[in-house]
Write a protein that holds these residues in place. Structure first.
Motif, PDB file in Angstrom:
ATOM      1  N   THR A 178       0.920  -1.227  -0.114  1.00 34.38           N
ATOM      2  CA  THR A 178      -0.066   0.209   0.186  1.00 34.38           C
ATOM      3  C   THR A 178       0.765   1.281   0.095  1.00 34.38           C
ATOM      4  N   GLN A 179       2.333   1.153  -0.110  1.00 33.54           N
ATOM      5  CA  GLN A 179       3.088   2.215  -0.064  1.00 33.54           C
ATOM      6  C   GLN A 179       3.101   2.762  -1.809  1.00 33.54           C
ATOM      7  N   TYR A 180       2.581   2.077  -2.640  1.00 31.67           N
ATOM      8  CA  TYR A 180       2.628   2.335  -3.886  1.00 31.67           C
ATOM      9  C   TYR A 180       1.224   2.968  -4.133  1.00 31.67           C
ATOM     10  N   ARG A 181       0.974   4.413  -4.742  1.00 33.71           N
ATOM     11  CA  ARG A 181      -0.258   4.977  -4.717  1.00 33.71           C
ATOM     12  C   ARG A 181      -0.396   5.388  -6.101  1.00 33.71           C
ATOM     13  N   PRO A 182      -1.575   5.360  -6.875  1.00 31.76           N
ATOM     14  CA  PRO A 182      -2.715   4.637  -6.105  1.00 31.76           C
ATOM     15  C   PRO A 182      -2.707   3.220  -6.283  1.00 31.76           C
TER      16      PRO A 182
END
Length: 235
Positions: free
Chosen positions: A218-222
């Motif tokens: 979830t550190q890669y957004r979106p």
């Protein structure tokens, strides 16, 4: 979807969950007699399936829905400050695309990675047969992306090239190169490669909210999660 309706699937017996010790897991597999067709694979990836060796699968647990398929839409991705530092730190690496194959060089890196990073996991202890069955498959869409520094192998990202995106099957790397954050760099590079190839997304496998090992995704957004049979953006 008409073709998918004709496919056969098989479920395993409940077994201990690798990620949540208090849960029992059941896995749904595509009939192994079905040829590994890239179109079918792409369609099933849209429904949360993954590849391991010659098998396409997804969790099918009776009491638990913690495993959530995750993907990064490549064109919309924006690197944060820490991720830009990782990209800059690894600008000196050379990246080569090769077909999957067994070599002692590859296996030595894989074995060290498993022994030093995943001694508590299902793949410990490593062996050559396990490595080959899991990662070295003669599939037209599968790639080994080598990350080298002056010829020295630092990491391999095993990646499937599908019509709808890249699927990050597995990455292993030199545990001594901790400063480079090679696992995170491999994801960042694959996102960029998906964008370069005009593919929609990088498929990252499953995210489990209460599993510390999965938190990095979830550190890669979106990031998009497959929830209630549709992909939604995690806020």
């Amino acid at each position: 979807m008409t073709e998918l309706a004709r496919l056969k699937f098989y479920a395993t017996q409940p077994h201990a969950c690798s990620y949540l010790p208090e849960e029992e897991a059941t896995t749904l597999f595509l009939d192994p007699s079905q040829p590994m067709d890239v179109g079918v694979y792409a369609d099933l990836s849209e429904m949360g399936f993954r590849r391991s060796g010659d098998h396409l699968y997804r969790p099918h647990c009776q009491r638990c829905t913690a495993c959530v398929p995750a993907r990064i839409p490549a064109a919309q991705f924006i690197a944060n400050r820490q991720q830009r530092k990782i990209l800059n730190r690894n600008q000196d690496l050379q990246i080569n695309m090769v077909r999957p194959a067994f070599s002692e060089e590859y296996y030595a890196l894989y074995a060290r990675y498993i022994e030093l990073r995943h001694a508590d996991g299902d793949m410990y202890p490593p062996n050559r047969e396990q490595f080959s069955t899991f990662l070295v498959r003669d599939l037209a869409f599968s790639r080994f992306y080598e990350f080298r520094l002056d010829g020295r192998l630092l990491a391999i990202a095993v990646t499937d090239v599908l019509p709808n995106g890249l699927s990050a099957v597995y990455t292993f790397y030199d545990p001594d190169e901790e400063r480079r954050s090679l696992g995170r760099f491999a994801i960042l590079w694959q996102i960029a490669e998906a964008a370069r190839l005009n593919l929609h997304a990088l498929y990252l496998g499953y995210w489990i909210k209460n599993c510390r090992k999965m938190n990095y995704k979830t550190q890669y957004r979106p990031i998009e999660l497959f929830v209630n049979q549709r992909w939604v953006v995690l806020n």
